[in-house]
Design an enzyme around this catalytic site. Structure first.
Site, PDB file in Angstrom:
ATOM      1  N   ARG A  29       4.493  -7.371  -9.726  1.00 20.25           N
ATOM      2  CA  ARG A  29       4.058  -7.490  -8.330  1.00 20.25           C
ATOM      3  C   ARG A  29       2.611  -7.035  -8.126  1.00 20.25           C
ATOM      4  O   ARG A  29       1.931  -7.524  -7.222  1.00 20.25           O
ATOM      5  CB  ARG A  29       5.004  -6.683  -7.427  1.00 20.25           C
ATOM      6  N   ILE A  84       2.401  -9.713   2.019  1.00 21.62           N
ATOM      7  CA  ILE A  84       3.398  -9.912   0.968  1.00 21.62           C
ATOM      8  C   ILE A  84       4.642  -9.156   1.418  1.00 21.62           C
ATOM      9  O   ILE A  84       4.563  -7.978   1.795  1.00 21.62           O
ATOM     10  CB  ILE A  84       2.879  -9.413  -0.403  1.00 21.62           C
ATOM     11  N   SER A  85       5.772  -9.822   1.433  1.00 20.05           N
ATOM     12  CA  SER A  85       7.009  -9.203   1.909  1.00 20.05           C
ATOM     13  C   SER A  85       7.433  -8.053   1.012  1.00 20.05           C
ATOM     14  O   SER A  85       7.128  -8.020  -0.181  1.00 20.05           O
ATOM     15  CB  SER A  85       8.141 -10.240   1.971  1.00 20.05           C
ATOM     16  N   GLN A  86       8.158  -7.101   1.601  1.00 16.60           N
ATOM     17  CA  GLN A  86       8.673  -5.991   0.811  1.00 16.60           C
ATOM     18  C   GLN A  86       9.651  -6.512  -0.237  1.00 16.60           C
ATOM     19  O   GLN A  86      10.328  -7.534  -0.028  1.00 16.60           O
ATOM     20  CB  GLN A  86       9.351  -4.965   1.708  1.00 16.60           C
ATOM     21  N   PHE A 140       8.479 -10.879  10.239  1.00 18.37           N
ATOM     22  CA  PHE A 140       7.578 -11.737   9.477  1.00 18.37           C
ATOM     23  C   PHE A 140       6.400 -12.152  10.352  1.00 18.37           C
ATOM     24  O   PHE A 140       6.481 -12.132  11.594  1.00 18.37           O
ATOM     25  CB  PHE A 140       8.313 -13.007   9.014  1.00 18.37           C
TER      26      PHE A 140
END
Length: 222
Positions: free
Chosen positions: A46, A72-74, A214
């Protein structure tokens, strides 16, 4: 069979196998059960998908800025959506709406999916291409376009995953799902929830799931 740490390499901080394994352990404790998903989350580095200044936080369970008002999503959100997309079915052809920095794309590729991904921000798409090359994952078809319209020339898709919140389910995406296909997406404005949408012979079945947050799905392309 549970994922095992087999590398004998020493601990190199954020780059290490152990750091990624700790992230995977947290995902498992949070309820992620699909070992295919956990293996993909372990294998994708990541830190390659975030700015260098944020790299020390790459494996924390937080969303991080990637520029141009996007995030960037968790890891837990990425794992949860991926697990929902592939639960109880083989890996197939997937359309991703919102390439972002390419991290979700990379996880889908590691799962073995055939991936098509649309991003409305051209500069961000260029960044995703660079990130995926650095991760040695170059087999996705990346498209600069408006995610509301999907990618009809490549349809039908076994699954569609959306990484931005829409106010309503785009009809074009439902039309591009194969029979038995599944759409995982956030819906809502100030209050958002994840939705599991499946297309069957008897029509479309929609299930409301977790509360999420989001960036919005915007029209057009930049």
């Amino acid at each position: 069979m549970a994922l095992q740490l087999t590398s004998s390499r020493q601990d190199y901080g954020m780059l290490s196998d152990r750091t990624r394994m700790r992230m995977v352990d947290r995902l498992r404790q949070a309820g992620i059960r699909d070992e295919r998903v956990l293996a993909a989350m372990y294998e994708v580095q990541r830190h390659l998908f975030v700015d260098q200044a944020l790299a020390t936080r790459a494996y924390d369970d937080v969303a991080l800025p990637i520029g141009m008002g996007q995030t960037i999503s968790q890891p837990l959100t990425v794992a949860r959506m991926t697990e929902l997309l592939f639960a109880d079915r083989p890996i197939g052809k997937v359309l991703e709406i919102g390439t972002g920095c390419g991290y979700q794309t990379a996880v889908l590729l590691k799962m073995g999916a055939t991936v098509y991904s649309i991003e409305r921000i051209g500069a961000l798409l260029d960044k995703a291409r660079k990130n995926l090359r650095a991760a040695k994952l170059v087999h996705a078809r990346l498209v600069h376009g408006d995610g509301h319209f999907g990618l009809p020339e490549a349809a039908p898709f076994d699954g569609i995953i959306m990484t931005a919140a829409a106010k309503a389910v785009p009809e074009a995406l439902l039309g591009q799902l194969a029979e038995g296909g599944r759409l995982i997406m956030p819906l809502g404005d100030t209050e958002q929830h994840l939705w599991h949408i499946e297309k069957g012979r008897q029509g479309v079945q929609k299930t409301k799931l977790d509360a999420v947050k989001f960036v919005p799905l915007l029209p057009g392309r930049d």
